[in-house]
Design an enzyme around this catalytic site. Structure first.
Site, short mmCIF file in Angstrom:
data_model
loop_
_atom_site.label_atom_id
_atom_site.label_comp_id
_atom_site.label_asym_id
_atom_site.label_seq_id
_atom_site.Cartn_x
_atom_site.Cartn_y
_atom_site.Cartn_z
N ASP A 32 0.81 -1.24 0.00
CA ASP A 32 0.00 0.00 0.00
C ASP A 32 0.84 1.28 0.00
O ASP A 32 0.30 2.34 -0.25
CB ASP A 32 -1.07 0.00 1.10
CG ASP A 32 -0.51 0.12 2.51
OD1 ASP A 32 0.67 -0.20 2.71
OD2 ASP A 32 -1.26 0.54 3.40
N ASP A 164 -5.36 0.57 5.83
CA ASP A 164 -6.13 0.32 7.05
C ASP A 164 -7.29 1.28 7.16
O ASP A 164 -8.41 0.91 7.50
CB ASP A 164 -5.25 0.51 8.29
CG ASP A 164 -4.06 -0.42 8.28
OD1 ASP A 164 -4.01 -1.30 7.40
OD2 ASP A 164 -3.19 -0.26 9.15
MG MG Z 1 -2.25 0.50 13.71
#
Ligand code: MG
Ligand code: ADP
Length: 354
Positions: A32, A164
């Site tokens: 990422d 995330d």
């Molecule tokens: Mg974290």
């Protein structure tokens, strides 16, 4: 209940509250920040957060599991205190016009911290979304994810990519997010009912900001410099051969990025096609690449992954930044109980997360 915790701590009902899931990455590790794809899925576990704005610049925060109501000034330094992420979220909510001061905050979580399941993204995204709902701002979830990433990068000093935050901001539990981290284009894929993406903690703990994540990122910077481009994941086999002049370590780091990206594209298709044999095989190949080329696994985790597959999972791999934390395994639901019992019987330190 989150409202009760809030009311008991601060003497009034919260203005807003909401749930943000944790996430586990099915495949696409360390891609990422290298211009590649990732395939995380949102978990049933996560954080319930309640918030009321305050008229001054202070924060009071209570979180189940911490024995204190932390009281902090919004403009203080990062203290290496558990409240840092929450404070970063409020500081950045302020910078982006979502909030104009401090807040009272309550948190209840059933997501283990520091396990690579993104409790940090859940708290920052969760707080930013609550601030957004109060301010009636039109910032979309991609922008919220970008701000949450900035909090980790610039406030905490954790050089993570965008996966995330996007995963917990956009995917619902039971959904995977096939995300192009360079273009921020994504598709949501439902995890088929027949299978479970089981998360098992190895019992080995790691601290992401202890340095090895940064080290891998810096090694990728050397590769980027040599290639003259940032998207290591997207390079061709010919581009890869131009790295022959570099030390072998850098070539292996680059090969992981290049092959992991390709595996992730194939894995997303396999998931969509319910082709669990191929998906499992790709997960196993991903683990081998993390073990041998990116060198972020541990011997104990290699054995856990091998046993997970030997005991009947379609595939398994370490997940998260590396050097500890969890594995993720694709398991047919009808075998889940037996598989889990057999695996945990062989690995006394490991435990089932979800
Ligand atoms: Mg974290
Ligand atoms: P993870 O892999 O879970 O994201 P990190 O080390 O990146 O682990 O983030 C953990 C940090 O996130 C904690 O130190 C704390 O600052 C914040 N955090 C996570 N969960 C909670 C919670 N339930 N309450 C308060 N802060 C939390």
């Amino acid at each position: 209940m989150i409202e009760t915790l809030f009311r008991n701590a601060f003497g009034a009902a919260p203005a807003v509250s909401g749930f943000t899931p944790g996430r586990v990455n099915l495949i696409g590790e360390h891609t990422d920040y290298n211009g590649g794809y990732v395939l995380p899925t949102a978990l049933e576990l996560g954080l319930n957060i309640a918030l009321s704005p305050r008229n001054d610049n202070s924060i009071r925060i209570i979180s189940e599991g911490y024995d204190e109501v932390a009281q902090i000034a919004l403009d203080g330094k990062v203290e290496e205190h558990w409240s840092d992420y929450a404070r970063g979220a409020l500081v950045f909510a302020g910078k982006n016009g979502l909030m104009s001061g401090g807040a009272d905050i309550a948190v209840i979580s059933n997501l283990p911290q520091g396990a690579g399941l993104s409790s940090s993204a859940a708290i920052t995204v969760g707080l930013l979304k609550l601030a957004r709902s109060l301010s009636k701002s039109e910032l979309d979830d991609v922008k919220i994810s970008q701000i949450a990433r900035q909090i980790e990068n610039d406030f905490i000093g954790m050089p993570c990519g965008i996966m995330d935050q996007m995963a917990v901001a956009i995917a619902q539990p039971g959904q995977a997010l096939f995300l192009d981290t360079a273009a921020l284009i994504y598709k949501v894929i439902d995890i088929p009912e027949s299978h479970h993406m089981a998360v098992i903690h190895s019992g080995k703990y790691r601290l992401l900001n202890e340095g090895r994540y940064k080290e891998r990122k810096e090694e990728c910077d050397v590769v980027k410099e040599s290639l003259g481009r940032d998207d290591i994941c997207q390079i061709s086999d010919k581009d890869f051969s131009s790295l022959a002049k570099l030390d072998n370590v850098y070539q292996r780091r680059a090969r992981h990025c290049m092959t992991e990206h390709r595996r992730t594209i194939r894995a997303a298709k396999a998931l969509k096609d319910k082709d669990f044999k191929s998906l499992g095989q790709l997960m196993v190949e991903s683990h081998i690449s993390m073990r041998d080329d990116f060198e972020i696994s541990l011997p104990a985790i290699d054995i856990l992954v091998e046993d997970a597959v030997a005991l009947g999972a379609n595939g398994a791999r370490m997940t998260g930044g590396g050097f500890g934390g969890c594995i993720v395994a694709c398991v047919e639901k009808s075998r889940l109980n037996d598989w889990r019992n057999a695996l945990l019987a062989k690995h006394q330190d490991a435990f089932y997360v979800c």
